[in-house]
Design an enzyme around this catalytic site. Structure first.
Site: not given
Ligand code: FPP
Length: 277
Positions: A37, A85, A206
């Protein structure tokens, strides 16, 4: 050919080797999953366009994969493009990501071969544009005999839709074999997941600081250790993967049981009267 267990530590940078030296090789994770991300924010901080962030992000994918292969990590699974997405981003960005993926596979195939990396995919990949699917099939086929790290790209992937697909497959099997629903086990569901052939992730990383799972590998992360870093994905490198693994190795995994520091249960626990609250 070497197996995934074959180490190429001498190919790490000296900084990576210093972090690797702190690791316990016998306690390396088998499977690391990453939510990549922060490409857009990385670009925004530099007054660049979002697509330039994605381009840099693709470089990170390659560098991190190569470090993973050098330390003999068997499974690396990257969230490259979610179902959400696909549905919610502007068409121009989706189209760019599709072109980037094709170019990425084509231009990095030789490096994948040099690093003994096998490429696989999970997700509703049959819904991607045909020319993207062709390139994906080409890269998977070319690397199919490699025995090092398996790099799995999650593409048009969603954890809930994976469960829907798994349950549809299981229901069809049960109907065919006349199996009653009360015979369903966790193992049956596992067999129908996209990831049936791999172990669950030991470590989920992440980037960019968000504390969310974002519909990633929902079934599989039941007992996964989570590592969140503020670093944005285009700035993430192999050394940061090694640092995350070092952090993982300092944790105690309990799988719902008790750990070394959990205190005594006490013999009287069975007899003690519990006051109504
Ligand atoms: C999140 O950044 C990242 C993505 C939506 C896609 C991930 C894609 C790549 C890393 C590059 C291409 C990958 C391959 C395999 C070639 P974001 O756009 O959500 O960032 P933001 O939250 O800062 O806007």
């Amino acid at each position: 050919m070497y197996s995934s267990g074959t180490l190429r530590i001498q190919e790490l940078t000296s900084e990576e080797r210093a972090v690797y030296a702190t690791l316990k090789p016998e306690r390396l994770p088998q499977h690391v999953a990453i939510i990549m991300d922060g490409n857009g924010r990385w670009a925004g901080h530099r007054l660049l366009k979002r697509f330039q962030g994605h381009q840099q992000g693709a470089d990170s994918v390659q560098l991190v994969t190569e470090t993973a292969s050098r330390i003999g990590l068997p499974w690396l699974t990257l969230y490259a493009f979610s179902l959400e997405n696909n549905l919610r981003r502007p068409r121009a960005e989706v189209n760019f990501l599709m072109r980037l993926l094709r170019t990425y596979l084509e231009s990095n195939l030789e490096r994948m071969m040099d690093n003994n990396v096998r490429i696989r995919y999970i997700g509703r990949t049959h819904e991607l544009p045909p020319e993207v699917q062709d390139k994906m099939a080409w890269a998977a086929e070319a690397t199919t005999s490699n025995t090092g790290t398996t790099l799995t790209l999650a593409l048009n992937y969603g954890g809930r839709s994976e469960l829907v697909d798994a349950l549809r497959g299981l229901a069809a099997e049960m109907k065919l074999k006349h199996i009653s629903p009360d015979r369903i086990t966790e193992e049956d569901i596992h067999r129908h997941l996209y990831t049936a052939h791999m172990p669950d992730p030991d470590l989920l990383i992440r980037t960019s600081g968000e504390m969310r799972l974002s519909n990633y590998l929902l079934w599989q992360v039941a007992y996964t250790e989570i590592f969140v870093t503020e670093r944005l994905w285009p700035d993430f490198r192999g050394i940061h993967l090694l640092e995350a693994i070092a952090d993982f190795q300092r944790r105690e995994r309990r799988y719902g049981g008790l750990g070394e520091d959990s205190g005594e249960v006490g013999e009287e626990a069975e007899r003690v009267k519990i006051a109504a609250s």
